[in-house]
Design an enzyme around this catalytic site. Structure first.
Site, PDB file in Angstrom:
ATOM      1  N   ARG A  98      25.862  19.788   6.946  1.00 50.67           N
ATOM      2  CA  ARG A  98      26.508  19.949   8.258  1.00 50.67           C
ATOM      3  C   ARG A  98      25.971  18.945   9.275  1.00 50.67           C
ATOM      4  NH1 ARG A  98      24.677  21.100  13.773  1.00 50.67           N
ATOM      5  NH2 ARG A  98      26.422  22.101  14.863  1.00 50.67           N
TER       6      ARG A  98
ATOM      7  N   THR B  23      18.447  20.615  21.135  1.00 50.34           N
ATOM      8  CA  THR B  23      18.738  19.186  21.104  1.00 50.34           C
ATOM      9  C   THR B  23      18.151  18.514  22.335  1.00 50.34           C
ATOM     10  OG1 THR B  23      20.773  19.492  19.856  1.00 50.34           O
ATOM     11  CG2 THR B  23      20.647  17.521  21.221  1.00 50.34           C
TER      12      THR B  23
END
Length: 314
Positions: free
Chosen positions: A207, A179
């Site tokens: 998800r 990320t």
């Protein structure tokens, strides 16, 4: 004799590109160089705006856009694959000035998801859009659209195949949460945060992790600080990491480092791993991670940019 107080920097920019099992023994010299160069480019993009008096929101968006385009990270181009073999992207952005926020999840065609999150914040009545609706809104706002193949890379495909063949678990096969994120404090004293991710390798059933969740992976409040997180998202959501750090700063008066370290220790106690970057309205900053490494960088007004990867780097 007392020591004169150090003047607060005119502006501060901190970035990350993920945390996890990032060790020298696992990193090739080429990969090390490429990653550091990308972090430096992201710092340059954001700091160029801050140096001209630009806003913290502008800076974090610009920095994250650079990282979204770099396949060394898990955001935008180079995002991990879902179990079904697609790329679904999440992002969020927040302004500490008025706590305006925007977030998107499961988008598939926007080149820069962070910019779509900003459009949600500034040009819609909502905070969070997902899936087909977010894709439709992106096209209506005339953001740059790309074919989904733009995001795919051979290495991410290999990781999905490895996860399926070994059935190693629910989280990223190489235990690296790539990320990306940025936090900034501008010359007007306002803070902002932005985060963007492809999620986790092999994710199923739509998800969504912590990155686009305001208060979990992304939060900004001029009364406290700005936070962007990376890691095992389920635990960051349960802890409410970004908001929890800001709460400790605002109400308990904790320094950024103490607040970040305390909350990351709580994440670890739950069973989670990852890291955070933080900056405050005074231009102070901190990062904290409970993993072997975290791709990270910082630059302040008049200072030289610094980037690091491994846990033993200052």
């Amino acid at each position: 004799m007392s020591t004169p107080a150090t003047a607060a920097p005119q502006w501060t920019l901190v970035i990350h590109g993920g945390a996890g099992v990032i060790e020298r023994a696992r990193m090739t010299p080429e990969k090390d160089r490429e990653t550091r160069a990308a972090l430096e480019r992201a710092l340059a993009a954001g700091s160029a705006l801050l140096d001209k008096g630009g806003s913290a929101v502008d800076a974090v968006e610009a920095a994250v856009q650079v990282l979204e385009d770099d396949p060394n990270f898990n955001a935008g181009r180079g995002a991990v694959f879902t179990y079904e073999g697609t790329n679904e992207l999440d992002a969020a952005i927040m302004s500490g000035k008025d706590r305006a926020a925007g977030a998107v999840a499961g988008v598939t065609r926007t080149r820069h998801p962070v910019s779509l999150a900003r459009k949600v914040m500034e040009d819609s009545p909502h905070v969070f859009l997902a899936g087909k609706g977010a894709d439709t809104f992106s096209a209506e706002q005339k953001l740059e659209q790309v074919d989904p193949s733009w995001f795919a890379t051979p290495e991410r495909k290999r990781q999905l195949e490895e996860l399926k063949s070994k059935q190693v678990g629910w989280f990223d096969v190489d235990m690296k949460y790539g990320t990306v994120g940025a936090v900034a404090r501008d010359s007007d004293g306002h803070v902002a945060a932005a985060t963007s991710t492809g999620g986790i390798t092999g994710k199923r059933w739509g998800r969504i992790g912590d990155a686009p969740v305001i208060g979990a992976g992304t939060y900004a409040d001029d009364r406290a600080c700005a936070v962007s997180a990376t890691g095992s998202g389920e635990f960051f959501i349960r802890e409410g990491v970004a908001h929890e750090i800001c709460t400790r700063v605002r109400f308990a008066g904790e320094p950024l480092q103490k607040a970040a370290d305390t909350v990351m220790a709580e994440v670890k106690a739950l069973g989670g791993s990852g890291g955070v970057i933080v900056t405050g309205p005074k231009g102070d900053m901190a990062w904290s991670f409970n993993t072997p490494g975290m791709y990270r960088g910082v630059v302040t007004a008049g200072g030289k940019p610094k980037v690091a990867i491994y846990g033993d780097e200052d």
